[in-house]
Scaffold this motif. Structure first.
Motif, PDB file in Angstrom:
ATOM      1  N   PHE A  12     -63.948 -41.535 -93.059  1.00 28.87           N
ATOM      2  CA  PHE A  12     -64.004 -40.086 -92.901  1.00 28.87           C
ATOM      3  C   PHE A  12     -63.000 -39.446 -93.851  1.00 28.87           C
ATOM      4  CE2 PHE A  12     -65.784 -41.787 -89.113  1.00 28.87           C
ATOM      5  CZ  PHE A  12     -66.756 -40.879 -88.730  1.00 28.87           C
ATOM      6  N   LYS A  13     -63.470 -38.426 -94.595  1.00 33.86           N
ATOM      7  CA  LYS A  13     -62.607 -37.722 -95.548  1.00 33.86           C
ATOM      8  C   LYS A  13     -62.608 -36.238 -95.226  1.00 33.86           C
ATOM      9  CE  LYS A  13     -62.954 -40.914 -99.367  1.00 33.86           C
ATOM     10  NZ  LYS A  13     -62.974 -41.010-100.809  1.00 33.86           N
ATOM     11  N   GLU A  14     -61.464 -35.611 -95.500  1.00 31.64           N
ATOM     12  CA  GLU A  14     -61.287 -34.195 -95.213  1.00 31.64           C
ATOM     13  C   GLU A  14     -60.787 -33.485 -96.465  1.00 31.64           C
ATOM     14  OE1 GLU A  14     -58.258 -32.662 -92.178  1.00 31.64           O
ATOM     15  OE2 GLU A  14     -60.110 -33.007 -91.036  1.00 31.64           O
ATOM     16  N   LEU A  15     -61.221 -32.240 -96.650  1.00 31.06           N
ATOM     17  CA  LEU A  15     -60.813 -31.457 -97.818  1.00 31.06           C
ATOM     18  C   LEU A  15     -59.379 -30.976 -97.630  1.00 31.06           C
ATOM     19  CD1 LEU A  15     -61.940 -30.371-100.484  1.00 31.06           C
ATOM     20  CD2 LEU A  15     -62.513 -28.272 -99.275  1.00 31.06           C
ATOM     21  N   ARG A  16     -58.534 -31.334 -98.575  1.00 30.93           N
ATOM     22  CA  ARG A  16     -57.115 -30.949 -98.515  1.00 30.93           C
ATOM     23  C   ARG A  16     -56.698 -30.343 -99.845  1.00 30.93           C
ATOM     24  NH1 ARG A  16     -54.430 -35.304 -94.893  1.00 30.93           N
ATOM     25  NH2 ARG A  16     -55.550 -34.846 -92.973  1.00 30.93           N
ATOM     26  N   GLU A  17     -55.716 -29.472 -99.779  1.00 29.33           N
ATOM     27  CA  GLU A  17     -55.183 -28.837-100.985  1.00 29.33           C
ATOM     28  C   GLU A  17     -53.875 -29.495-101.389  1.00 29.33           C
ATOM     29  OE1 GLU A  17     -54.673 -24.707-100.256  1.00 29.33           O
ATOM     30  OE2 GLU A  17     -56.824 -24.280-100.329  1.00 29.33           O
ATOM     31  N   GLU A  31     -58.985 -39.500 -97.533  1.00 35.54           N
ATOM     32  CA  GLU A  31     -59.301 -40.306 -96.361  1.00 35.54           C
ATOM     33  C   GLU A  31     -58.341 -39.965 -95.229  1.00 35.54           C
ATOM     34  OE1 GLU A  31     -59.207 -44.944 -94.959  1.00 35.54           O
ATOM     35  OE2 GLU A  31     -59.587 -44.517 -97.065  1.00 35.54           O
ATOM     36  N   VAL A  32     -58.914 -39.671 -94.052  1.00 37.30           N
ATOM     37  CA  VAL A  32     -58.091 -39.360 -92.888  1.00 37.30           C
ATOM     38  C   VAL A  32     -58.308 -40.351 -91.748  1.00 37.30           C
ATOM     39  CG1 VAL A  32     -57.845 -36.897 -93.336  1.00 37.30           C
ATOM     40  CG2 VAL A  32     -59.806 -37.710 -92.038  1.00 37.30           C
ATOM     41  N   PHE A  33     -59.439 -41.063 -91.789  1.00 39.12           N
ATOM     42  CA  PHE A  33     -59.767 -41.916 -90.654  1.00 39.12           C
ATOM     43  C   PHE A  33     -60.803 -42.950 -91.080  1.00 39.12           C
ATOM     44  CE2 PHE A  33     -62.293 -42.445 -86.661  1.00 39.12           C
ATOM     45  CZ  PHE A  33     -61.308 -43.077 -85.927  1.00 39.12           C
ATOM     46  N   ARG A  34     -60.735 -44.113 -90.445  1.00 43.91           N
ATOM     47  CA  ARG A  34     -61.669 -45.210 -90.703  1.00 43.91           C
ATOM     48  C   ARG A  34     -62.073 -45.803 -89.359  1.00 43.91           C
ATOM     49  NH1 ARG A  34     -62.110 -48.819 -95.575  1.00 43.91           N
ATOM     50  NH2 ARG A  34     -60.913 -47.409 -96.854  1.00 43.91           N
ATOM     51  N   ALA A  68     -65.945 -42.118 -79.477  1.00 42.43           N
ATOM     52  CA  ALA A  68     -65.488 -40.729 -79.534  1.00 42.43           C
ATOM     53  C   ALA A  68     -64.004 -40.681 -79.884  1.00 42.43           C
ATOM     54  CB  ALA A  68     -65.747 -40.034 -78.207  1.00 42.43           C
ATOM     55  N   TYR A  69     -63.697 -40.146 -81.041  1.00 40.96           N
ATOM     56  CA  TYR A  69     -62.319 -39.928 -81.484  1.00 40.96           C
ATOM     57  C   TYR A  69     -62.141 -38.429 -81.711  1.00 40.96           C
ATOM     58  CZ  TYR A  69     -62.199 -44.942 -82.506  1.00 40.96           C
ATOM     59  OH  TYR A  69     -62.250 -46.308 -82.408  1.00 40.96           O
ATOM     60  N   PRO A  70     -61.031 -37.851 -81.247  1.00 34.21           N
ATOM     61  CA  PRO A  70     -60.834 -36.399 -81.427  1.00 34.21           C
ATOM     62  C   PRO A  70     -60.635 -35.986 -82.882  1.00 34.21           C
ATOM     63  CG  PRO A  70     -58.928 -37.411 -80.363  1.00 34.21           C
ATOM     64  CD  PRO A  70     -59.972 -38.472 -80.475  1.00 34.21           C
ATOM     65  N   ILE A  71     -60.367 -36.926 -83.778  1.00 34.32           N
ATOM     66  CA  ILE A  71     -60.131 -36.602 -85.176  1.00 34.32           C
ATOM     67  C   ILE A  71     -61.441 -36.319 -85.928  1.00 34.32           C
ATOM     68  CG2 ILE A  71     -60.173 -38.951 -86.084  1.00 34.32           C
ATOM     69  CD1 ILE A  71     -57.690 -38.143 -87.739  1.00 34.32           C
ATOM     70  N   ILE A  72     -62.590 -36.705 -85.379  1.00 38.14           N
ATOM     71  CA  ILE A  72     -63.881 -36.493 -86.042  1.00 38.14           C
ATOM     72  C   ILE A  72     -64.307 -35.046 -85.870  1.00 38.14           C
ATOM     73  CG2 ILE A  72     -66.310 -37.149 -86.070  1.00 38.14           C
ATOM     74  CD1 ILE A  72     -65.455 -39.924 -85.145  1.00 38.14           C
ATOM     75  N   LYS A  73     -64.561 -34.366 -87.023  1.00 34.39           N
ATOM     76  CA  LYS A  73     -64.914 -32.946 -87.027  1.00 34.39           C
ATOM     77  C   LYS A  73     -66.132 -32.708 -87.915  1.00 34.39           C
ATOM     78  CE  LYS A  73     -60.048 -31.870 -86.804  1.00 34.39           C
ATOM     79  NZ  LYS A  73     -58.922 -31.498 -87.631  1.00 34.39           N
ATOM     80  N   ASP A  74     -66.766 -31.554 -87.715  1.00 36.70           N
ATOM     81  CA  ASP A  74     -67.958 -31.182 -88.499  1.00 36.70           C
ATOM     82  C   ASP A  74     -67.668 -30.987 -89.983  1.00 36.70           C
ATOM     83  OD1 ASP A  74     -69.755 -31.187 -86.422  1.00 36.70           O
ATOM     84  OD2 ASP A  74     -69.417 -29.080 -85.924  1.00 36.70           O
ATOM     85  N   VAL A  78     -68.329 -38.303 -94.852  1.00 35.62           N
ATOM     86  CA  VAL A  78     -68.304 -39.714 -94.489  1.00 35.62           C
ATOM     87  C   VAL A  78     -68.766 -40.530 -95.687  1.00 35.62           C
ATOM     88  CG1 VAL A  78     -69.226 -41.457 -92.919  1.00 35.62           C
ATOM     89  CG2 VAL A  78     -68.794 -39.151 -92.076  1.00 35.62           C
ATOM     90  N   VAL A  79     -68.021 -41.585 -95.998  1.00 39.66           N
ATOM     91  CA  VAL A  79     -68.422 -42.508 -97.056  1.00 39.66           C
ATOM     92  C   VAL A  79     -68.954 -43.771 -96.372  1.00 39.66           C
ATOM     93  CG1 VAL A  79     -67.671 -43.863 -99.032  1.00 39.66           C
ATOM     94  CG2 VAL A  79     -66.695 -41.601 -98.630  1.00 39.66           C
TER      95      VAL A  79
END
Length: 107
Positions: A12-17, A31-34, A68-74, A78-79
Motif C-alpha cells: 500500500f502506497k500513499e501520496l506524500r509531499e 510505501e506505508v504498509f505491506r 482489516a487494518y485501520p491504516i487501509i484507506k480509499d 496498491v502495488v
C-alpha cells in the motif's frame, strides 16, 4: 477466513509531499504498509442475452480479501505483481476482513 489463503503480497502506497533543499515541493507515492491477501475470483454478470455486462472491465479490475487494518484507506494505491492499482471500494466484512476492489492505473 483461513490464514492459509493469504498468499499474495500487497504493498500500500500513499501520496506524500517532500520538500527539497531548494524548496521545491515534490509529491510521490511512498510505501506505508505491506500485508498478505487472497485474490478472489471475479464472477461475470450475464444478462438475458447471455452477454457479460462487465466484459470490457474485468481485465482491469481485481478483488482481494485482506485482514482489516485501520491504516487501509480509499486514497491509497496498491502495488501487486509490479502493477499499480487504485482502491475503488472497501467493503468491511463481519469476520474482521476487508474486500478490496482494485482498478488498474495506467502509468
Amino acid at each position: 477466513m483461513r490464514a492459509g489463503l493469504l498468499r499474495e503480497i500487497l504493498v500500500f502506497k500513499e501520496l506524500r509531499e517532500h520538500q527539497s533543499e531548494t524548496g521545491f515541493v515534490v509529491k510521490e507515492y511512498e510505501e506505508v504498509f505491506r500485508c498478505k491477501g487472497y485474490r478472489r475470483k471475479m464472477s461475470l454478470v450475464v444478462d438475458k442475452d447471455g452477454i457479460s455486462a462487465m466484459e470490457q472491465f474485468i481485465g482491469r479490475t481485481i478483488v482481494f480479501q485482506v485482514r482489516a487494518y485501520p491504516i487501509i484507506k480509499d486514497s491509497q494505491r496498491v502495488v501487486y505483481m509490479n502493477n499499480i492499482y487504485e482502491i475503488k471500494m472497501i467493503d468491511p466484512q463481519r469476520d474482521n476482513t476487508l474486500i478490496l476492489t482494485l482498478g488498474r492505473v495506467d502509468t
